[in-house]
Design a protein around this motif. Sequence first.
Motif, short mmCIF file in Angstrom:
data_model
loop_
_atom_site.label_atom_id
_atom_site.label_comp_id
_atom_site.label_asym_id
_atom_site.label_seq_id
_atom_site.Cartn_x
_atom_site.Cartn_y
_atom_site.Cartn_z
N TYR A 14 -8.40 5.98 -1.99
CA TYR A 14 -7.42 6.26 -2.90
C TYR A 14 -8.13 6.88 -4.26
O TYR A 14 -7.55 7.81 -4.77
N ARG A 15 -9.08 6.52 -4.45
CA ARG A 15 -9.81 6.77 -5.82
C ARG A 15 -10.52 8.28 -5.24
O ARG A 15 -10.63 9.06 -6.35
N LEU A 16 -10.92 8.23 -4.16
CA LEU A 16 -11.53 9.63 -3.85
C LEU A 16 -10.75 10.92 -4.04
O LEU A 16 -11.03 11.90 -4.47
N PHE A 17 -9.21 10.44 -3.87
CA PHE A 17 -8.22 11.73 -4.15
C PHE A 17 -7.63 11.76 -5.30
O PHE A 17 -6.69 12.35 -5.60
N GLY A 18 -8.10 11.02 -6.49
CA GLY A 18 -7.76 11.05 -7.61
C GLY A 18 -6.57 9.89 -7.92
O GLY A 18 -6.01 9.99 -9.08
N GLY A 19 -6.21 9.02 -6.87
CA GLY A 19 -5.28 7.95 -7.13
C GLY A 19 -5.67 6.95 -8.29
O GLY A 19 -6.84 6.48 -8.36
N SER A 20 -4.67 6.70 -8.97
CA SER A 20 -4.77 5.94 -10.45
C SER A 20 -3.85 4.82 -10.82
O SER A 20 -3.92 4.27 -11.73
N GLY A 21 -2.91 4.50 -10.00
CA GLY A 21 -1.56 3.53 -10.14
C GLY A 21 -1.87 2.44 -9.35
O GLY A 21 -3.13 2.12 -8.87
N LYS A 22 -0.60 1.50 -9.58
CA LYS A 22 -1.02 0.22 -9.12
C LYS A 22 -0.17 0.06 -7.69
O LYS A 22 -0.29 -1.05 -7.01
N GLU A 23 0.37 1.38 -7.19
CA GLU A 23 1.16 1.19 -5.93
C GLU A 23 0.12 0.90 -4.71
O GLU A 23 0.64 0.48 -3.68
N ILE A 24 -1.06 1.13 -5.00
CA ILE A 24 -2.00 0.83 -4.00
C ILE A 24 -2.28 -0.78 -3.60
O ILE A 24 -2.47 -1.15 -2.74
N GLU A 25 -1.84 -1.50 -4.83
CA GLU A 25 -2.29 -3.04 -4.41
C GLU A 25 -1.66 -3.64 -3.51
O GLU A 25 -2.03 -4.55 -2.77
N PRO A 26 0.00 -3.37 -3.13
CA PRO A 26 0.34 -4.09 -2.11
C PRO A 26 0.07 -3.87 -0.83
O PRO A 26 -0.17 -4.58 0.09
N PHE A 27 -0.61 -2.60 -0.75
CA PHE A 27 -0.98 -2.04 0.62
C PHE A 27 -2.65 -2.77 0.68
O PHE A 27 -2.78 -2.98 2.02
N LEU A 28 -3.29 -2.98 -0.47
CA LEU A 28 -4.51 -3.67 -0.22
C LEU A 28 -4.26 -5.10 0.29
O LEU A 28 -5.21 -5.56 1.10
#
Length: 303
Positions: free
Chosen positions: A64-78
């Motif tokens: 996610y960070r590699l492609f510039g992601g910076s939001g919180k929507e990643i957290e449920p998927f983690l």
Amino acid sequence: MVENKTEPGPDAKIQNEQVRSMEDVLKEYLPEESSFQETVLKAMNYSVLSGGKRIRPQMMEQAYRLFGGSGKEIEPFLAAIEMIHSYSLVHDDLPAMDNDTLRRGRPTTWTVYGEAMGILAGDGLLTYAFETCTKAFAMTEHPDRVGNAIRILAQKAGISGMVGGQTVDVELTGKPVSEEQLDFIYRLKTSALLEASLMIGAVLAGAEEEQVDRMEKVASDIGLAFQIQDDILDVTSTEEELGKPIGSDERNQKTTYVSLHGLSAAKAEVKRLSERAIKTLETLPGDSTFFRTFIRKLESRSH
């Protein structure tokens, strides 16, 4: 297990901070242990919080960070990817599968809560993982990305991915297995969730379709190398180092890369797959130091 009293170096401290942060995310999204179904909720949480390297959520976040992601929507998927990984381990340990009583240095879920509750805990984690994913819709301006990520997770965890690989693995236990069949099992049973991790991280960050495909290839090679390294450790490591019984593959009459090709060839294949994954990473934008470091550590890991 002997306690390691050596003072950790800078890399270890950074890793510990990452693990603590990931643990906080997991705890936030796990269900509260209450009501009449309290026992299964305790079994679910016991399974997820029993340690582990958290490889899949860490890789997802880094993609996610590699492609510039910076939001919180990643957290449920983690949280969801670790729930699904944990469910697969709970079911793997059951008497009908590998019949293991030790996982990550602790009693397996079914030995603590009973076989029936072990089955239900796995079922609960799988379904709760997708319920958790839906929380990401309220955290993003790109709901289409969330929908695509859920689709990828379902595909990689299901009959076209992990469950499909486990099915063939169970059916061929104790029978002759060809190299093609073994490769199929490994790519679905082990690589599939790693592929989901890297693909979902990239998708949620808005990566192009071709870039997502390349991340899938990276994860496929990493997953296959990881599983072959597991085969190697099953015959060269100790129970103390591995945190689970060694020699279980031989005991369960399972064909592995080591039994099929030998120890030297297995080590060479881990090296080849690792180099190919790194070359694919070099074609992608961003800083891929995390992945390159992980791949190098994979080649020499002892647990």
